[in-house]
Each structure stands twice: as structure tokens, then as C-alpha cells.
Motif scaffolding. Structure first.
Motif, short mmCIF file in Angstrom:
data_model
loop_
_atom_site.label_atom_id
_atom_site.label_comp_id
_atom_site.label_asym_id
_atom_site.label_seq_id
_atom_site.Cartn_x
_atom_site.Cartn_y
_atom_site.Cartn_z
N HIS A 501 30.49 32.23 35.00
CA HIS A 501 30.20 30.58 34.69
C HIS A 501 30.04 29.71 35.86
N ALA A 502 29.24 28.82 35.67
CA ALA A 502 29.08 27.91 36.71
C ALA A 502 30.55 27.46 37.01
N GLY A 503 30.74 27.15 38.31
CA GLY A 503 31.98 26.67 38.62
C GLY A 503 33.11 27.69 38.95
N MET A 504 32.88 28.97 38.80
CA MET A 504 33.79 29.84 39.44
C MET A 504 33.67 30.09 40.89
N ILE A 505 34.97 30.54 41.39
CA ILE A 505 34.83 30.65 42.84
C ILE A 505 35.11 32.25 42.85
N LEU A 506 34.26 33.05 43.81
CA LEU A 506 34.38 34.52 44.17
C LEU A 506 34.49 34.68 45.32
N SER A 507 34.76 35.83 45.74
CA SER A 507 34.63 36.35 47.25
C SER A 507 33.44 37.38 47.15
N ASN A 508 32.56 37.31 48.45
CA ASN A 508 31.67 38.26 48.59
C ASN A 508 31.87 39.06 49.77
N GLU A 509 32.65 40.24 49.65
CA GLU A 509 33.25 41.09 50.35
C GLU A 509 33.03 42.51 50.65
N PRO A 510 31.78 42.89 50.71
CA PRO A 510 31.44 44.44 50.99
C PRO A 510 32.23 44.88 52.26
N GLY A 511 32.28 46.02 52.45
CA GLY A 511 32.95 46.92 53.90
C GLY A 511 32.45 48.10 54.01
N TYR A 512 32.89 48.69 54.75
CA TYR A 512 32.81 50.29 55.31
C TYR A 512 33.93 50.38 56.07
N TYR A 513 34.58 51.67 56.02
CA TYR A 513 35.73 52.16 56.50
C TYR A 513 35.47 53.38 56.95
N LYS A 514 35.65 53.72 58.13
CA LYS A 514 35.64 55.18 58.56
C LYS A 514 37.00 55.51 59.02
N ALA A 515 37.61 56.38 58.32
CA ALA A 515 39.19 56.85 58.48
C ALA A 515 39.25 57.26 59.96
N GLY A 516 40.40 56.81 60.56
CA GLY A 516 40.69 56.92 61.82
C GLY A 516 39.79 56.56 62.95
N HIS A 517 39.07 55.58 62.65
CA HIS A 517 38.35 55.09 63.69
C HIS A 517 37.86 53.41 63.36
N PHE A 518 37.34 52.94 62.39
CA PHE A 518 37.32 51.51 62.56
C PHE A 518 37.09 51.00 61.15
N GLY A 519 37.10 49.96 60.72
CA GLY A 519 36.81 49.46 59.53
C GLY A 519 35.81 47.83 59.77
N ILE A 520 34.93 47.75 58.65
CA ILE A 520 34.13 46.64 58.80
C ILE A 520 34.20 45.76 57.40
N ARG A 521 34.34 44.50 57.25
CA ARG A 521 34.17 43.79 56.36
C ARG A 521 33.70 42.40 56.81
N ILE A 522 32.70 41.71 55.86
CA ILE A 522 32.36 40.59 56.11
C ILE A 522 32.49 39.81 54.66
N GLU A 523 33.55 38.78 54.77
CA GLU A 523 33.74 38.16 53.49
C GLU A 523 33.43 36.65 53.47
N ASN A 524 32.80 35.94 52.62
CA ASN A 524 32.85 34.50 52.33
C ASN A 524 33.04 34.40 51.08
N LEU A 525 33.63 33.11 50.62
CA LEU A 525 33.57 32.75 49.30
C LEU A 525 32.45 32.00 48.75
N VAL A 526 32.28 32.02 47.36
CA VAL A 526 30.90 31.49 46.93
C VAL A 526 31.27 30.74 45.68
N ILE A 527 30.58 29.92 45.27
CA ILE A 527 30.75 28.99 43.84
C ILE A 527 29.43 29.68 43.07
#
Length: 608
Positions: A501-527
Motif C-alpha cells: 500500500h502507498a505509505g508503507m516503508i520497506l527495505s531494498n536489500e539484495p545480497g550475495y555471500y561466499k562462505a569463508g570469503h566475503f559478503g555483499i549487501r546493498i540496502e536502502n529504505l523505500v516508501i
């Protein structure tokens, strides 16, 4: 890993169970309100097992015990919980009920605290045990509490009024909305147990749960728009009492169970998602007529009014200045060596506090260097603290609680030159983030229908991430708020089928995780906002991004971006500079201008 402390605690629990005539017990991370984050007094699973995550359960039998965790904690649980003491069991592939059903014997009694579990869980588990001739038994008092010598007491902090200038709607009006809902359903009373719903409904805030500004309380809302609030009397000030007014009757929190017993013949709405089994049992014994309904505050709380939205926009700008200053500091300091995860998290908090208005963090900062970044819900402590080294990625997921809004942002940065693999995966995550940010969708669209937008570029390479793509966020309330969610439709996660619904706030946070090496996530909030489209035949919605901080351009493989994606990133960075520059001094502003410069676009022929 050997854990003598937890071995001794497990033995004490088993002895206590035997003294009570019990053969087993189930220990969730939960409180009497089925909260996601709980106070220190309710951290029973952490005390018993050493597990530091925010979601999980333990089960204890005479000769065997287990911990149950989801995909976010597969690695973490093995680092923190002694595998010689506890089996590791993944959910939803298995469950507490299935494990108990497989390991109990006929005649055994397994205890559970009915104030810490939902009614559906209790019924399903009782059925699984009954099939083996065993019994699930509700305990009158928690056996963990009996052997936890230094268990903290529940918080006695006072609650405060959340001014209508910040809330945008009076508590009287909110109670009227719920009263109208009750009358429309032909109901007399709604039992309210979720702490954020109570805080929202009564326009009060507290500090009883770490990082979530709520007070420990129960409430009964009635069809005549009056209410009964059950809260420790020492938590109510004269100002709060005056704010609540004569239509709200204040009782001691300990009187709540007796009040349920007085609802004989009343038609009572109860949310099985947030009301514990003990509440259902008390109402059934009282002869109340129970109607299962979602907490009536959940949806109006999630759909923010203009005052709340403008407040959270302002909070995000202040927060963005702090995050940008931190990113500049990291760029200068981290390559020199000597910096660790705890030091970085502390410095980020310093920047937030220096910006003014910070009440608390909105959750424990995920400050994750190198392989720790591959743990999506990693929590740094003195034991796990890792140095931030050149040639690695550093992931920081953090947020602030401000009186006008709640923030949650993740940035991933390279310490030194990134590898080609790091750049490719980062760019795939970015492409998914942009696809979701740019999405337009008809009214009535659900989060499950949008989730694939964020995963498609990772899927093309045969990789994925084991968490949702977006969660709801409150305004000076819970950083994880329902009912909306963007995630795969499977896995039993609530909210994926909730219309946006209009007015809801959510995160936008896809990611990628390579066990034992590194993690990546980019997160913004959106309305969620209405979209005007020329010639549109349906009412359409889209997202307004409200988080502002640079995204690491040295991790972007520009050849993998389409022109539209590159344009989005340039436009986003232009807005970041416009919003944040006025709050920075000259040197910070110069760094920000460089970090937000347009992309140096690679030839399209290199695109994969």
C-alpha cells in the motif's frame, strides 16, 4: 569446540526438569509478546546454548538436545554452539515438532512455557508428540529461570509520550479506528500483545527492549473506544497518565491474566501471530468467544501518514550525513591497518551521535570484515572481532532510532583493490537493487511478486542469497515491521502475500555471500508511492528511495550495467549529494562530491 559453561548449564536444566517430572523442554528466543527482539531477561536460549542470533529455538531431552536455526545462521550457530552438546537442525527443512517426534519415547513429558509460544505451535507440537505416545506439558513457571542465577530483571524504565507532532495522529483517533473495526466485525474486545502495536496505538515509547523504543505492556481495546493498559505502575509518569486520559484504564501488568478471565461471554479478537498460547488458554477457560484476527493496529501502523513520512525522510538525511562521513573515514583509515570490526562500529555510532537526535541504534550494527561478511546476520563481539584487512570486503549494516524516524542501511566497501569476482557479484547485487528501486506495479501487488526482480542477475550465474529482499520498517519503532515483506513465496515467511500500500516503508536489500570469503549487501529504505503513468489503465505504485549515502563505485563493473541502470545510479548519487552536502563541512563535501560523481562508463561491448 568445547563449552564447559554451557555443558554445566545444560546439566542443571536437565536436573531441574527431572525434579519437575519432565523429560524435556523447549527454549525459544521469545518473550511474552512474541517479539523479534527481546529484553535481556528473556534471552534464555542464549544463556543455555551460547547462540547470539535473533531467531532460533533449543530443545532439550534427557540424552539429546538440539538448536533450530534458519539459513541466516547456518555458519554462526556452528561458531557459537557446541556441537557435542546440541544437534544443529535447519528450518524450515525440519522443525522442533519433527525433531521431538523423532526422538521422544512413549510416556515422556516435554515441557513448554505457554507464555513464550504461539497456540498453533503448541497444538502442532502436541500432536506430533501424541503420535509417539508422549505429551506436551504447559509449565506454570519456566525451569530456565529457576537455574539462571544471574538472570536480569525486566526493565523498569518509564515510558514517554510520543508527541502527535511526530505521530501525525492522536491516540484517541487511533483507538477510534480500532473501535470501528471491532464494531464492523461484531466484536467486543481486541487483545493487543505486540509491543510496537501498543506503542503505536497509545502514542507512547519506551526503552525496555534493546534498540526498539517500546515498553513492556499488554492492552485490551474495546468497541466503545476505551482501553485497558497493563503496565508496571512505576513506568507511568504523570505526563503519560494525563496523555492517556480517562478513557484508558491503567492496571499493573501482572493483572493481565486475571483480566482475561473476566471476559466471559465476550467476543474477543486475538492474533495468533502475536498472542501466546497462555492467552488463548485463559480466554477459553473464561468462556470468551475467541475470534482469530490479525492485530487491528498492524495495517494502519504500516501505512504511514504524511507527518510520519516527512519525519522519516528528515531522519534519513541526518543519518545519511553520518554514514557518508563514516565511509570517508573508512576510506582514509582502513587501508592503514590496525582497524577492527568493533572499532569501526564504534566510530559509526560516534558519527551518528555527533549528527544529533540519535536516541539509540535501531539494531546491533553488523560490522563484518572479510569472511564474517558472509554471515548475513553476523554480530561482532570480543570473541569474533576481526581485523579489517587490505584485499577484503567490509560490510556494514546499521541504523539509528530518531524521534522522527527509524533508519536501516547497508553498504559494502573494498579495502584495497577488489578482485574481478567481487566486482561482478557486487554489480549483480546492484543491478537487482536498481531493478527493484525502479519497479512499477499495479495496486494489489504482493512482495512475493517483486522478489525475483532483485535476484534475477544472481540467478543467471547460478547463485542466490538465503534471506528476504525487503522487510517493513517502522517510524521510531521496530526496524523489522509487518505485515509487508518482499521475499520468495515459499519457506513459511509471513508477509510475502501482503498487498503493498502507498505509505508503507520497506527495505531494498539484495545480497550475495561466499562462505569463508566475503559478503555483499546493498540496502536502502523505500516508501511505496503512487505512480502517474500517461495512458495507464490501472492505478500504479512504485518506490521512492529515502536512504542517502554513496554506493562504492570502485566495486561497480560498469560494463555490466545497462544505460538505464547507469542513469539510475548517477541520478541517485546526484540526489545523495544534493541532500547531504548542506550538512557537511568543506572537506567532507569535497569527498562527497567525488564519491557521487557520474560513472566512468565502460564500452558496452564488454558487457556480459
Amino acid at each position: 569446540m568445547s563449552s564447559p559453561v554451557h555443558a554445566e548449564r545444560l546439566a542443571r536444566v536437565r536436573a531441574e526438569l527431572a525434579a519437575r517430572g519432565l523429560d524435556g523442554f523447549v527454549v525459544p528466543i521469545s518473550d511474552e509478546h512474541m517479539s523479534e527482539y527481546v529484553g535481556a531477561y528473556a534471552q534464555r536460549m542464549a544463556w543455555l546454548t551460547g547462540f547470539g542470533g535473533s531467531a532460533g529455538t533449543a530443545a532439550v531431552l534427557p540424552a539429546r538436545a538440539a538448536v533450530f536455526i534458519d539459513g541466516r545462521y547456518t555458519v554462526q550457530v556452528r561458531d557459537q554452539v557446541d556441537g557435542a552438546l546440541f544437534d544443529y537442525v535447519g528450518v524450515p527443512a525440519s522443525s522442533v515438532a519433527e525433531w521431538l517426534g523423532a526422538h521422544v519415547s512413549a510416556g515422556q513429558k516435554v515441557g513448554y512455557d505457554p507464555w513464550l509460544h504461539g497456540i498453533d505451535w503448541a497444538n502442532a507440537t502436541a500432536k506430533a508428540l501424541a503420535a509417539k505416545g508422549a505429551e506436551l506439558v504447559a509449565v506454570a513457571s519456566n525451569p530456565i529461570d529457576a537455574v539462571w542465577d544471574d538472570q536480569p530483571a525486566p526493565s523498569d524504565a518509564v515510558v514517554a509520550v510520543h508527541d502527535v507532532k511526530l505521530a501525525g495522529q492522536s491516540a484517541i483517533d487511533k483507538r477510534a479506528i480500532i473501535a470501528d473495526w471491532l464494531k464492523d466485525k461484531g466484536l467486543d474486545t481486541s487483545v493487543m500483545t505486540a509491543l510496537d502495536s501498543i506503542a503505536w496505538t497509545f502514542n507512547i515509547r519506551g526503552s525496555d527492549v534493546s534498540h526498539t523504543p517500546v515498553g513492556l505492556a499488554f492492552a485490551l481495546l474495546h468497541a466503545d473506544a476505551t482501553a485497558d493498559l497493563f503496565i508496571a505502575p512505576e513506568k507511568i509518569t504523570d505526563a503519560v497518565r494525563a496523555h492517556l486520559g480517562n478513557s484508558v484504564r491503567i492496571h499493573d501488568r501482572e493483572a493481565f491474566e486475571a483480566a482475561l478471565a473476566a471476559l466471559k461471554d465476550r467476543k474477543v479478537a486475538v492474533d495468533p501471530g502475536s498472542a501466546v498460547a497462555a492467552i488463548f488458554t485463559a480466554l477459553e477457560k473464561a468462556g470468551a468467544k475467541i475470534a482469530r484476527h490479525r492485530d487491528p493496529a498492524v495495517l494502519p501502523k504500516a501505512i504511514k501518514n504524511d507527518v510520519e513520512l516527512n519525519g522519516t525522510r528528515a531522519a534519513h538525511v541526518r543519518d545519511g550525513v553520518a554514514v557518508a562521513r563514516f565511509l570517508q573515514w573508512m576510506e582514509d583509515v582502513a587501508p592503514q591497518g590496525g582497524l577492527d570490526e568493533l572499532g569501526a562500529a564504534a566510530k559509526l555510532r560516534d558519527f551518528r551521535e555527533a549528527g544529533g537526535g540519535l536516541v539509540d541504534l535501531s539494531f546491533d550494527t553488523i560490522s563484518a570484515a572479510g569472511p564474517n561478511g558472509a554471515l548475513p546476520h553476523y554480530k561482532v563481539d570480543e570473541t569474533t572481532n576481526r581485523g579489517i584487512e587490505t584485499g577484503t570486503l567490509y560490510l556494514v549494516d546499521s541504523g539509528g532510532q530518531y524521534a522522527d524516524g527509524t533508519t536501516d542501511i547497508t553498504r559494502t566497501i573494498a579495502i584495497g583493490p577488489p578482485t574481478a569476482e567481487m566486482r561482478r557479484r557486487f554489480t549483480q547485487v546492484l543491478k537487482g537493487h536498481i531493478a527493484l528501486a525502479m519497479a512499477r506495479f499495479p495496486t494489489g501487488t504482493r512482495g512475493s511478486q517483486l522478489d525475483i526482480l532483485a535476484r534475477q542477475y544472481l540467478w543467471a550465474d547460478g547463485v542466490d542469497y538465503a534471506h528476504g529482499t525487503g522487510h517493513g520498517v517502522g517510524t521510531y519503532l521496530a526496524v523489522h515491521e509487518g505485515p509487508q515483506r518482499i521475499a520468495k513465496p515459499s519457506g513459511g515467511q509471513a508477509g510475502t502475500e501482503e498487498p503493498l500500500h502507498a505509505g508503507m516503508i520497506l527495505s531494498n536489500e539484495p545480497g550475495y555471500y561466499k562462505a569463508g570469503h566475503f559478503g555483499i549487501r546493498i540496502e536502502n529504505l523505500v516508501i511505496v508511492v503512487p505512480q502517474r503513468i500517461d495512458g495507464a489503465e490501472e492505478d500504479m505504485l512504485g518506490f521512492e528511495t529515502i536512504t542517502f549515502a554513496p554506493i562504492a563505485q570502485n566495486l561497480v563493473e560498469t560494463a555490466l550495467l545497462s544505460p538505464a541502470e547507469a542513469d539510475w545510479l548517477d541520478a541517485y548519487h546526484a540526489e545523495v549529494f544534493e541532500k547531504l552536502a548542506p550538512g557537511m563541512d568543506d572537506s567532507d563535501r569535497a569527498w562527497l562530491e567525488s564519491a557521487c560523481a557520474p560513472l566512468d562508463r565502460a564500452p558496452a561491448a564488454l558487457a556480459a
